[in-house]
Design an enzyme around this catalytic site. Structure first.
Site, PDB file in Angstrom:
ATOM      1  N   GLU A  89       0.863  -1.169   0.000  1.00  0.00           N
ATOM      2  CA  GLU A  89       0.000   0.000   0.000  1.00  0.00           C
ATOM      3  C   GLU A  89       0.905   1.226   0.000  1.00  0.00           C
ATOM      4  OE1 GLU A  89      -2.778  -0.491   3.230  1.00  0.00           O
ATOM      5  OE2 GLU A  89      -3.294  -2.530   2.570  1.00  0.00           O
ATOM      6  N   GLU A 308      -7.402   5.619   4.526  1.00  0.00           N
ATOM      7  CA  GLU A 308      -7.363   4.801   3.312  1.00  0.00           C
ATOM      8  C   GLU A 308      -7.430   5.771   2.133  1.00  0.00           C
ATOM      9  OE1 GLU A 308      -6.997   1.578   3.399  1.00  0.00           O
ATOM     10  OE2 GLU A 308      -7.504   1.064   5.471  1.00  0.00           O
TER      11      GLU A 308
END
Length: 453
Positions: A89, A308
């Site tokens: 990520e 996120e």
């Protein structure tokens, strides 16, 4: 009209993207070089330091911004961003490099907003908590990259499931009595965590962080504690259930602050999901045990949320500039949130600092403590509060405090000696039961696809 002019002014302050910004994916050596380049460009307001090493021996570097780098100035809050906890990520990793370059260049160019932010805040940026996992993910081609490739560290451990489970202790204490903050770690905690997790925990012990965000990918939403539900699992599966902290309204405000400053997060319909206003309580999304944001809240004074930031965990290089523009204002505005609530000094009658004094707010079951220099910081929403400072061997002192919408209210406490510690709950803390709760086995939530956090 005045509100639109105010908003336009904030945007204009951040319009200049300097020529030094390069929108590239950085491998480990390139990341380190980029951080050294920023330090070389702004040597008087930066410090580069390592909090430890990864499982494969890579340094976990942090770039600090301050008008007095390396020094904690009393009553100046400490802030941190941590990215790339899951190695695959990667957007947060690149955003923090861009943010570091941006802060440096704007400070050099005399941007008043950035200059004041650096003068009033000690900012710590960790672009990668999992450099080993990143190298695994980056070695794959964009076409062949799979969801799990590089997510874990070199020992195949998910670092966001690797912190001591203090939620179980907290839920036990709520029923049976015990502290509501700075919960003790189990005796054998060092044997249960990875090198990266250990380094972060020791880092948290060394700095009195006030506010933080943990940057992830796989969705576009601002996630706030608790991540772990209080309810028991049913047939081996955790049911998504809202699990608010005592500071739930404050956490919602922090999450909305980022969401609405972001280019699209507040819409709440990104990545095929639906999150009203672009925010979610962690446990109401799905229950996560041993995560970093809950650990920050329960072990330290730090309020942390999880951001996120992209549907694609490893976005193509050509998307990085677009994502930077979508997040730039939000990243700055969120740092500014550290300057809300109350702060002050706790001293004795001779003006000696009282380190570790407990600051309690009536009606909010979560305390904070003063740092080594006697200064404290308590994030609060605007309103009127009854605040008490207490410490062993001193008489507690209580003050009525009004918190406004702009800037912190300064409230100093001077404690008189002669009273026993009358802080609630601590004396009733049952270490046997809480350690037992810590070792309960957790069954992960079943899912068809990998969860982002």
């Amino acid at each position: 009209m005045s509100r639109w002019l105010w908003l336009l002014g904030r945007v204009l302050l951040l319009l200049n993207v300097t020529a030094s910004v390069n929108f590239l994916h950085h491998r480990y050596e390139e990341l380190v070089q980029a951080m050294y380049d920023v330090k070389g460009s702004c040597p008087y307001i930066t410090r580069l330091y390592s909090i430890g090493r990864s499982a494969q021996g890579r340094h976990l570097y942090v770039l600090e911004f301050s008008d007095y780098p390396g020094i904690h100035e009393p009553m100046e809050p400490e802030f941190k961003y941590v990215a790339n906890m899951h190695g695959n990520e990667v957007l947060g990793r690149e955003l923090l490099i861009q943010l570091a370059e941006f802060l440096c260049e704007e400070y050099r160019h005399g941007n008043q907003r950035i200059t004041q932010l650096i003068h009033d805040t000690r900012i710590h940026l960790m672009p990668t908590m999992n450099p080993d996992g990143y190298e695994v993910a980056a070695a794959q081609t964009q076409h062949s990259l799979r969801d799990f490739t590089g997510r874990n560290n070199a020992n195949a451990v998910d670092l966001n499931r690797n912190f001591p489970d203090l939620n179980s202790i907290m839920y036990h204490n709520e029923k049976h009595g015990g502290p509501n903050h700075h919960l003790p770690l189990p005796d054998n905690w060092r044997n249960q965590v990875e090198p990266e997790t250990l380094a972060v925990i020791e880092w948290l012990k060394s700095y009195n962080f006030v506010l933080s965000a943990n940057l992830h990918g796989g969705a576009v939403v601002a996630n706030y504690p608790y991540d772990k539900t209080q309810e028991q699992r049913t047939r081996g599966v955790w049911r998504p259930t809202n699990s608010p902290t005592p500071d739930d309204n404050l956490f919602k405000k922090l999450a909305k602050g980022y969401s609405y400053a972001h280019g699209r997060m507040h819409r709440g319909t990104n990545c095929g999901d639906f999150f009203p206003e672009g925010i979610t309580n962690g446990a109401s999304w799905y229950s996560l045990s041993k995560g970093m944001q809950d650990f920050n809240y329960l072990f330290t004074n730090c309020f942390e949320i999880t951001l996120e930031l992209s549907c694609n965990k490893f976005p193509p290089q050509e998307d990085l500039e677009f994502e930077w523009l979508a997040n730039r204002e939000a990243l700055i505005a969120y740092i500014e949130e550290v300057h809300h609530g109350i702060k002050g000094m706790v001293t004795d009658e001779d003006n000696n600092k009282v380190a570790g004094a407990v600051i309690s707010v009536e009606g909010i079951g979560h305390d904070v403590t003063a740092g080594e220099q006697g200064d404290y910081f308590r994030l609060l929403l605007p309103g009127t509060y009854t605040v008490t400072a207490s410490a062993d061997g001193y008489q507690p002192q209580t003050e009525k405090v009004v918190v406004g919408p702009a800037g912190p209210s300064v409230v100093h406490f001077q404690l008189r000696q002669g009273a026993l510690d009358n802080r609630p709950a601590q004396k009733n803390f049952d270490k046997h039961h809480t350690n037992k709760a810590l070792h309960k086995k957790v069954v992960p939530r079943a899912a068809q696809r990998e969860m982002p956090r």
